[in-house]
Every structure is written in structure tokens, then in C-alpha cells.
Design an enzyme around this catalytic site. Structure first.
Site, PDB file in Angstrom:
ATOM      1  N   HIS A 231       0.836  -1.204   0.000  1.00  0.00           N
ATOM      2  CA  HIS A 231       0.000   0.000   0.000  1.00  0.00           C
ATOM      3  C   HIS A 231       0.875   1.259   0.000  1.00  0.00           C
ATOM      4  O   HIS A 231       0.637   2.200  -0.764  1.00  0.00           O
ATOM      5  CB  HIS A 231      -0.914  -0.023   1.227  1.00  0.00           C
ATOM      6  N   GLU A 232       1.906   1.265   0.839  1.00  0.00           N
ATOM      7  CA  GLU A 232       2.791   2.436   0.912  1.00  0.00           C
ATOM      8  C   GLU A 232       3.628   2.587  -0.355  1.00  0.00           C
ATOM      9  O   GLU A 232       3.860   3.702  -0.823  1.00  0.00           O
ATOM     10  CB  GLU A 232       3.675   2.351   2.158  1.00  0.00           C
TER      11      GLU A 232
ATOM     12  N   HIS B  37       1.555   4.261  -2.883  1.00  0.00           N
ATOM     13  CA  HIS B  37       1.532   5.709  -2.674  1.00  0.00           C
ATOM     14  C   HIS B  37       2.743   6.365  -3.339  1.00  0.00           C
ATOM     15  O   HIS B  37       2.610   7.387  -4.014  1.00  0.00           O
ATOM     16  CB  HIS B  37       1.551   6.059  -1.183  1.00  0.00           C
TER      17      HIS B  37
END
Length: 65
Positions: A29-30, A33
Site C-alpha cells: 500500500h505504501e 503511494h
């Protein structure tokens, strides 16, 4: 799910992390980003369009910005 990530630590030293389960999802998820990938980029066009229509409706009703 599992992910292996190579990275530079705070001191610039190369390190590697093997993450599994919830941590692997958080790491991915990071990384998404950092790559500019959004959650809606991972879903089908049909579901994305349904969500976008719902957001437009809520905007018109003044419930979201």
C-alpha cells in the site's frame, strides 16, 4: 500474501525486508503511494465507475467536497 523489499535505511545502508500477511499488504500500500497508484486503480472498470457515480451523487447532495 508476501512481498520482498530492498531499500536504503536511515543511514543509507542497503537492507531487505520479507513481509507476510497484513504487513505485506501495508508495505505494498505504501509503495503504491510512492508510485502514485490509488486504490481505485486496482479494481475493475465496472466497480470504479459505480464508485465514481456514487461520489458524484454525494457531491451534488453536498455531502462531500
Amino acid at each position: 500474501a508476501q512481498v520482498r523489499v530492498k531499500f536504503l535505511d536511515y543511514h543509507g545502508k542497503e537492507a531487505e525486508l520479507l513481509a507476510e500477511g497484513l504487513l505485506s499488504h501495508c508495505v505494498q500500500h505504501e509503495i503504491d503511494h510512492l508510485d502514485g497508484v490509488l486504490f481505485i486503480d486496482h479494481i475493475s472498470s465496472l466497480k470504479r465507475n459505480m464508485i465514481l457515480k456514487r461520489v458524484d451523487k454525494l457531491r451534488k447532495l453536498g455531502e462531500i467536497l
